[in-house]
Motif scaffolding. Structure first.
Motif, PDB file in Angstrom:
ATOM      1  N   ASP A 124       0.819  -1.222   0.000  1.00  0.00           N
ATOM      2  CA  ASP A 124       0.000   0.000   0.000  1.00  0.00           C
ATOM      3  C   ASP A 124       0.856   1.277   0.000  1.00  0.00           C
ATOM      4  O   ASP A 124       0.318   2.378   0.016  1.00  0.00           O
ATOM      5  CB  ASP A 124      -0.920   0.024   1.225  1.00  0.00           C
ATOM      6  N   LEU A 125       2.153   1.121   0.021  1.00  0.00           N
ATOM      7  CA  LEU A 125       3.016   2.301   0.029  1.00  0.00           C
ATOM      8  C   LEU A 125       3.061   2.921  -1.368  1.00  0.00           C
ATOM      9  O   LEU A 125       2.930   2.194  -2.345  1.00  0.00           O
ATOM     10  CB  LEU A 125       4.424   1.921   0.489  1.00  0.00           C
ATOM     11  N   PRO A 126       3.266   4.211  -1.484  1.00  0.00           N
ATOM     12  CA  PRO A 126       3.433   5.144  -0.374  1.00  0.00           C
ATOM     13  C   PRO A 126       2.113   5.585   0.248  1.00  0.00           C
ATOM     14  O   PRO A 126       1.089   5.582  -0.437  1.00  0.00           O
ATOM     15  CB  PRO A 126       4.102   6.352  -1.060  1.00  0.00           C
ATOM     16  N   VAL A 127       2.171   5.924   1.517  1.00  0.00           N
ATOM     17  CA  VAL A 127       1.056   6.646   2.132  1.00  0.00           C
ATOM     18  C   VAL A 127       1.250   8.092   1.706  1.00  0.00           C
ATOM     19  O   VAL A 127       2.175   8.773   2.157  1.00  0.00           O
ATOM     20  CB  VAL A 127       1.107   6.530   3.668  1.00  0.00           C
ATOM     21  N   VAL A 128       0.402   8.531   0.784  1.00  0.00           N
ATOM     22  CA  VAL A 128       0.648   9.828   0.144  1.00  0.00           C
ATOM     23  C   VAL A 128       0.173  10.964   1.046  1.00  0.00           C
ATOM     24  O   VAL A 128      -0.898  10.900   1.645  1.00  0.00           O
ATOM     25  CB  VAL A 128      -0.054   9.884  -1.225  1.00  0.00           C
ATOM     26  N   LEU A 129       0.997  11.968   1.123  1.00  0.00           N
ATOM     27  CA  LEU A 129       0.664  13.171   1.871  1.00  0.00           C
ATOM     28  C   LEU A 129      -0.431  13.918   1.114  1.00  0.00           C
ATOM     29  O   LEU A 129      -0.237  14.284  -0.037  1.00  0.00           O
ATOM     30  CB  LEU A 129       1.929  14.037   1.967  1.00  0.00           C
ATOM     31  N   PRO A 130      -1.615  14.112   1.728  1.00  0.00           N
ATOM     32  CA  PRO A 130      -2.684  14.804   1.000  1.00  0.00           C
ATOM     33  C   PRO A 130      -2.330  16.269   0.766  1.00  0.00           C
ATOM     34  O   PRO A 130      -1.608  16.869   1.562  1.00  0.00           O
ATOM     35  CB  PRO A 130      -3.890  14.669   1.930  1.00  0.00           C
ATOM     36  N   THR A 131      -2.807  16.820  -0.319  1.00  0.00           N
ATOM     37  CA  THR A 131      -2.442  18.209  -0.634  1.00  0.00           C
ATOM     38  C   THR A 131      -3.500  19.202  -0.166  1.00  0.00           C
ATOM     39  O   THR A 131      -3.214  20.378  -0.029  1.00  0.00           O
ATOM     40  CB  THR A 131      -2.251  18.390  -2.155  1.00  0.00           C
ATOM     41  N   ASP A 132      -4.712  18.705   0.103  1.00  0.00           N
ATOM     42  CA  ASP A 132      -5.789  19.627   0.469  1.00  0.00           C
ATOM     43  C   ASP A 132      -5.979  19.675   1.981  1.00  0.00           C
ATOM     44  O   ASP A 132      -7.018  19.316   2.508  1.00  0.00           O
ATOM     45  CB  ASP A 132      -7.094  19.181  -0.209  1.00  0.00           C
ATOM     46  N   VAL A 133      -4.944  20.145   2.670  1.00  0.00           N
ATOM     47  CA  VAL A 133      -4.995  20.150   4.131  1.00  0.00           C
ATOM     48  C   VAL A 133      -4.702  21.551   4.624  1.00  0.00           C
ATOM     49  O   VAL A 133      -3.879  22.265   4.058  1.00  0.00           O
ATOM     50  CB  VAL A 133      -3.938  19.167   4.679  1.00  0.00           C
ATOM     51  N   ASP A 134      -5.431  21.926   5.677  1.00  0.00           N
ATOM     52  CA  ASP A 134      -5.121  23.198   6.328  1.00  0.00           C
ATOM     53  C   ASP A 134      -3.939  22.973   7.243  1.00  0.00           C
ATOM     54  O   ASP A 134      -4.012  22.242   8.210  1.00  0.00           O
ATOM     55  CB  ASP A 134      -6.353  23.650   7.136  1.00  0.00           C
ATOM     56  N   PHE A 135      -2.807  23.592   6.912  1.00  0.00           N
ATOM     57  CA  PHE A 135      -1.607  23.224   7.675  1.00  0.00           C
ATOM     58  C   PHE A 135      -1.274  24.131   8.855  1.00  0.00           C
ATOM     59  O   PHE A 135      -0.167  24.156   9.324  1.00  0.00           O
ATOM     60  CB  PHE A 135      -0.383  23.056   6.775  1.00  0.00           C
ATOM     61  N   LYS A 136      -2.243  24.870   9.324  1.00  0.00           N
ATOM     62  CA  LYS A 136      -1.962  25.673  10.528  1.00  0.00           C
ATOM     63  C   LYS A 136      -1.659  24.751  11.706  1.00  0.00           C
ATOM     64  O   LYS A 136      -2.398  23.830  11.994  1.00  0.00           O
ATOM     65  CB  LYS A 136      -3.175  26.537  10.870  1.00  0.00           C
ATOM     66  N   PRO A 137      -0.555  25.012  12.419  1.00  0.00           N
ATOM     67  CA  PRO A 137      -0.228  24.118  13.534  1.00  0.00           C
ATOM     68  C   PRO A 137      -1.171  24.335  14.713  1.00  0.00           C
ATOM     69  O   PRO A 137      -1.523  25.454  15.038  1.00  0.00           O
ATOM     70  CB  PRO A 137       1.196  24.541  13.902  1.00  0.00           C
ATOM     71  N   THR A 138      -1.600  23.240  15.294  1.00  0.00           N
ATOM     72  CA  THR A 138      -2.527  23.318  16.421  1.00  0.00           C
ATOM     73  C   THR A 138      -2.010  22.519  17.602  1.00  0.00           C
ATOM     74  O   THR A 138      -2.650  22.459  18.624  1.00  0.00           O
ATOM     75  CB  THR A 138      -3.885  22.716  16.011  1.00  0.00           C
ATOM     76  N   GLY A 139      -0.868  21.894  17.434  1.00  0.00           N
ATOM     77  CA  GLY A 139      -0.380  21.003  18.471  1.00  0.00           C
ATOM     78  C   GLY A 139      -0.644  19.568  18.090  1.00  0.00           C
ATOM     79  O   GLY A 139      -0.026  18.651  18.597  1.00  0.00           O
TER      80      GLY A 139
END
Length: 997
Positions: free
Chosen positions: A632-647
């Motif tokens: 099942d690799l790669p586990v692909v990093l999604p591109t439609d993500v809100d990347f504000k850090p929240t902890g």
RNA sequence: GCCGCGGUGGUGAAAUUGGUAGACACGAGAGACUUAAAAUCUCUUGGAGGCGACUCCGCGUGGGUUCGAGUCCCACCCGCGGCACCA
């Protein structure tokens, strides 16, 4: 002849070389390989800086040289593309990290090409490319399978600004390596790599049926590689191996065994013995407090114990500790502190005594108190210590503060006393701070025994001088209990009392001081003089800071070695033997054993950030932690993500990413949302270059065997304990599990020194002193920039940029251009005597010198040699002519040795000389010994070691002939007049030294 | 504090590993060419003294070993880097 114009030729050749694929690593089995590697850069928006240029030019010269020498050269480049800066930039601007990274890569690549760097771009890798991180994830899974990757609750370093945990290696002085924010401790469940498994040698899996192979560990593997000493030392330091012993101290609960055994001291010990017998063999670890010590020989001097605030002993004896509330309060306060606050060195140590429980020193049966204090760290050893205040400065400080007994058990070699014997004691002085704040050492008057400056009415002589404040601060803070703040000594205390207690200050000076005659000022008045002023006024002659030394008698705490005293069966033993003896005793009594502790902890690799390789793990309610199937690799990093850090990892908010089915039971499950530390991605990239397009393995074993390990690795020293340690760990792990057959990835390592701004400061955007390589290339050309940076000084030295000096190498290139393109090197050759011999000598000398210098990476002297032969060529050509054949040979060989440094101009001139194939297809010329032999040398004649005469003689001149010639010369005769010769030293081809009686 | 590296002209630096200290450059000064400037070329350039040949002093400081020390040994000073309450 047209003018040398780098702009016109450089781009032309860059394009042609790309077309010809002249940098491509060839697979010619007949040739030996060389893998020459740069640390792949993080493609930042700022573009290439001059430091990059420095290291890339160095490897490029070496790579081009190796190709000419007939090696198969692998010289690739790629991108360490994941990381926080791109993500932080994205948070600020909304531009996706993939986009900024792509742009930065384009800029970097354009700049690299504009420098004529001969990278094999067909092997380019990018750590943020799914085709790459698929294998990062695959490697994670192999580590997981073999128990090298594990998840556990741990005290972690949390950066409140980056909103993520960090590895120990990424915490610098208690602050985040990236942003400088103070790191706080957080208990979190995190992923670790078991780097601690590889510190010592271990055995690799039996992959070839020949039995398991012993492989070097992270420590001893350093012995086998050619790395800078400083880097090796830093890694050893970081790993921090300490040899010593663990010791178990029985715990006494005051209302139990003690009451039973009565109150007298005698009976306490008796009670302990009974108590101890009953517990020594019992497995109830709770009744023992175990410590680690490197000084078991000082066990007799242990007068109390300290546990860290996190130690389980405290909760275990919650009901026996009568002041538990107070203890709890202290622990809470300690927990709130950052690492930085805990480690404040200037701050006093704090702690609380645990009332109601105590420990027993197993060597002498003494009951000793237990404290909780945050100067003891939870992560090291057992989180508890035996305190020996007489021989440990930290324990000493703590004992002083809490009035604990200090028992001296080691007699130190008193080095100070020995020094004192060699030097004359002039007097005893006091350190005082005057009204103006100047620091003065005041000498006690030898006649009156008084301190005139302090007690004015008594008068007498005084000597004053300013002393180096740092040295004083150090000594004073340790020895005299003097508070120091802001770089100034603020209080001296009562001098007399120091004197009385034997802690007086003694002043010594060396003999010269005396012969110059020390003049003391008369009278009681305190006169303030700086050293310069003192010399000026001739009040003190020849007074330098080396002349005066102060130190302090009778230090109570010292950490040094010596001879055991008051130490029972250790008495009279030197420290080394005493340690051994004590460990034997402890092991025999089964209360302790030899132990080794390391400072290094396992590598925390999970990050609560977006721009990294996802950890290929799935959490299932039924099956628990389930690794993602390799298929099942790669586990692909999604591109439609809100990347504000929240902890939490931003990936937590992507349902599409998170919600999956369990690969085992097919029930709904959740993906791990943390990503991997970017250092995981960079820990194996050098393996990928061997086979960058492979989609069935991280690299084909045949390709790995062909190219690895790396023969030369160049990059910044800032990666000493990060990337370079992690990569070694990866390599060792992969060897252990049969994927590699070597375990040190980088055989030879060099660091480039920092290039400072012209003002000697670090280049930084905020200071506005950054040199942009693009501008230098535009003005002087790439060849000039390359030469300039190499000519600046040794590769590894820090050195300031000096724009004016580029003119020097630029002139050299112009001169080369003219010399090569002109007939007869641009000199008039008619009617002059021929001297081909001299020309051949010059070029052969240069071939040898430049080749040797490249091999030892001394590019600065290689360049100076090339400059020199052009200077020398002129000398020859002023009075001689040469044949066309000699001229042609000189020119062509000169271009070949120049070509690794300045490839564009060399290639251009090469073709202009009528050649039709690239200069880089040629071979590095062999020098001919015949032309290196010199028939006449300059023989130096010395009289008593001083140069007095030069003799030009045949290089093989016999000793007798040389002596005769030397003694005949007028200048020597002059120096020998009226003297008798004792002996004559003759060094063949070098010198004669005539020694008189 | 511990570990590592270093200290040489006005500047960047060389020095065959114990054998002419300052190579190669930059900068500076003087001169040539030029109407002039730039560029280029020539010479000088560690310090002090001397008209000069030459002499003395000079590689952070002080000692030592050696015929001879930038280089080796001892002690110290200063700078940079790493680690740092790691027991």
């Amino acid at each position: 002849m047209d003018k040398y114009s780098p702009k016109e030729i450089e781009l032309k050749w860059q394009n042609r070389w790309a077309q010809w694929e002249s940098a491509k690593a060839v697979e010619d089995g007949a040739k030996p390989k060389k893998y020459i590697l740069d640390m792949f850069p993080y493609p930042s928006g700022a573009g290439l800086h001059v430091g990059h240029v420095e290291s890339y030019t160095a490897t490029d010269i070496y790579a081009r040289y190796c190709r000419l020498k007939g090696f198969n050269v692998l010289h690739p480049q790629g991108w360490d593309a994941f990381g926080l800066p791109a993500e932080n930039y994205a948070i600020k601007t909304g531009i996706h990290p993939a986009e900024t990274t792509k742009r930065a890569v384009e800029t970097f690549k354009r700049q690299m090409n504009s420098l004529g760097l001969s990278y094999d771009w067909s092997r380019e890798v990018n750590s943020s490319d799914p085709d790459y991180y698929k294998w990062t994830q695959w490697l994670f899974l192999q580590f997981y399978k073999n128990g090298l990757a594990y998840k556990r609750m741990a005290k972690t370093n949390w950066c409140p600004s980056c909103q993520t945990v960090l590895a120990n290696e990424q915490v610098v002085n208690g602050a985040c390596e990236r942003c400088g924010t103070a790191v706080v401790q957080k208990d979190l469940e995190q992923w670790f790599f078991k780097i601690t498994d590889f510190i010592e040698p271990s055995f690799a899996n039996d992959s070839d049926g020949q039995g398991p192979k012993k492989m070097a560990g992270l420590l001893n593997g350093l012995d086998d590689v050619d790395w800078p000493d400083s880097t090796k030392a830093a890694q050893r330091n970081w790993i921090g191996r300490s040899e010593g012993a663990t010791v178990k101290f029985p715990i006494v609960i005051l209302n139990e065994p003690r009451t039973r055994s009565g109150g007298s001291e005698e009976s306490i010990i008796g009670g302990f013995k009974k108590y101890y017998r009953s517990f020594a063999n019992a497995q109830d670890d709770k009744m023992f407090l175990e410590v680690f010590t490197t000084r078991p020989d000082t066990l007799f001097g242990c007068t109390y114990m300290v546990v860290c605030p996190e130690h389980p002993l405290i909760s275990n004896f919650k009901f026996q500790i009568s002041n538990f509330k107070e203890v709890q309060k202290y622990i809470e306060q300690a927990a709130m502190k950052t690492d930085l606050e805990r480690a404040e060195l200037t701050k006093e140590k704090t702690g609380v005594k645990l009332e109601g429980v105590s420990a027993v020193n197993p060597v002498n049966g003494q009951e000793i108190p237990i404290f909780v204090a945050d100067y003891v760290l939870s992560g090291y050893g057992t989180g508890a210590i035996m305190a020996v205040p007489a021989h440990d400065v930290r324990d000493h400080e703590f004992a002083k503060k809490y009035g604990l007994p200090i028992t001296k058990v080691v007699e130190a070699d008193n080095k100070n006393e020995r020094d004192g014997e060699e030097k004359q004691i002039v007097g005893v002085g006091a350190l005082i701070r005057s009204e103006s704040g100047k620091f003065i050492f005041q000498l006690r008057d030898a006649n009156t025994n008084r301190f005139p400056g302090m007690i004015a009415p008594f008068g007498g002589g005084i000597l004053e001088a300013e002393l180096p404040i740092n040295a004083l601060k150090r000594e004073l803070s340790e020895e005299l209990n003097i508070t120091t703040e802001d770089g100034e000594v603020s209080l001296i205390g009562n001098f007399e009392s120091h004197f009385d207690r034997g802690k007086f200050i003694r002043m010594y000076y060396v003999a010269r001081f005396e012969t110059n005659g020390l003049k003391m000022t008369e009278g009681a008045e305190t006169v303030e003089l700086s050293l310069a002023e003192a010399l000026e006024n001739k009040k003190v002659t020849n007074f330098t800071k080396e002349v005066i030394r102060i130190f302090f008698g009778d230090s109570e705490a010292y950490a040094g070695e010596g001879v055991s005293v008051n130490s029972g069966f250790l008495d009279g033993l030197a420290t080394v033997q005493a340690k051994k003896r004590m460990i034997e005793w402890l092991e025999e009594k089964k209360i302790g054993r030899r132990a080794i502790n390391y400072r290094i902890r396992d590598w925390l690799i999970s990050r609560q950030r977006y721009w990294g390789a996802p950890i290929p793990i799935i959490y299932c309610v039924k099956c628990g932690i389930v690794p993602v199937p390799e298929s099942d690799l790669p586990v692909v990093l999604p591109t439609d993500v809100d990347f504000k850090p929240t902890g939490e990892s931003p990936l937590v908010h992507s349902a599409k990413f998170q919600d999956v089915k369990c690969p085992h039971c097919d029930e709904p499950a959740r993906r791990e949302a943390d990503t991997m530390d970017t250092f995981v991605c960079s820990s194996w990239y050098y393996l990928r270059y061997a086979d960058p397009d492979n989609d069935r393995a991280f690299a084909d074993p045949k390709q790995l065997a062909k190219w690895l390990p790396v023969d030369l690795y160049v990059g910044g020293a800032e990666h000493t304990v990060l990337h370079l340690l992690y990569s070694r760990f990866f390599t060792k792990a992969l060897q252990k599990y049969g994927y590699l057959d070597f375990n040190e990835p980088f055989l030879k390592l060099r660091h480039q020194g920092t290039i400072l701004a012209p003002d000697g400061q670090k280049m930084s955007k905020s200071k506005g002193n950054v040199i942009n390589p693009d501008e230098v290339v535009a003005e002087y050309g790439a060849d000039a920039l390359r030469l300039y940076e190499m000519f600046l000084g040794p590769l590894e030295d820090a050195k300031p940029w000096n724009t004016a000096s580029i003119a020097g190498v630029s002139r050299f290139l112009e001169k080369s251009w003219k010399v090569v393109l002109s007939d007869n090197f641009g000199f008039k050759g008619d009617h002059l005597p021929n001297n081909d011999e001299a020309i051949y000598r010059l070029i052969n000398r240069a071939i040898k010198k430049v080749g040797e210098d490249i091999e030892s990476m001394k590019f600065n002297t290689a360049i100076s040699e090339m400059m020199k032969i052009l200077n020398d060529l002129k000398e020859v050509m002023i009075s001689h002519s040469v044949t066309p054949a000699a001229e042609d040979t000189f020119k062509k060989y000169f271009l070949i040795i120049l070509s690794p440094f300045a490839p564009h101009i060399a290639e251009e001139l090469w073709f202009r000389l009528g050649e039709s194939e690239s200069i880089f297809k040629k071979s590095w010329p062999e020098y001919d010994e015949k032309y290196l032999r010199v028939e006449s040398v300059n023989l130096v004649v010395q009289v008593n070691g001083k140069l007095r005469h030069n003799l030009v003689v045949a290089s093989e001149i016999e000793e007798e002939d040389a002596k005769k010639l030397a003694l005949e010369s007028d200048s020597v005769k002059k120096w020998l007049a009226g003297k008798e010769i004792a002996k004559i030293i003759f060094v063949s081809g070098k010198l004669i030294n005539i020694v008189t009686k």
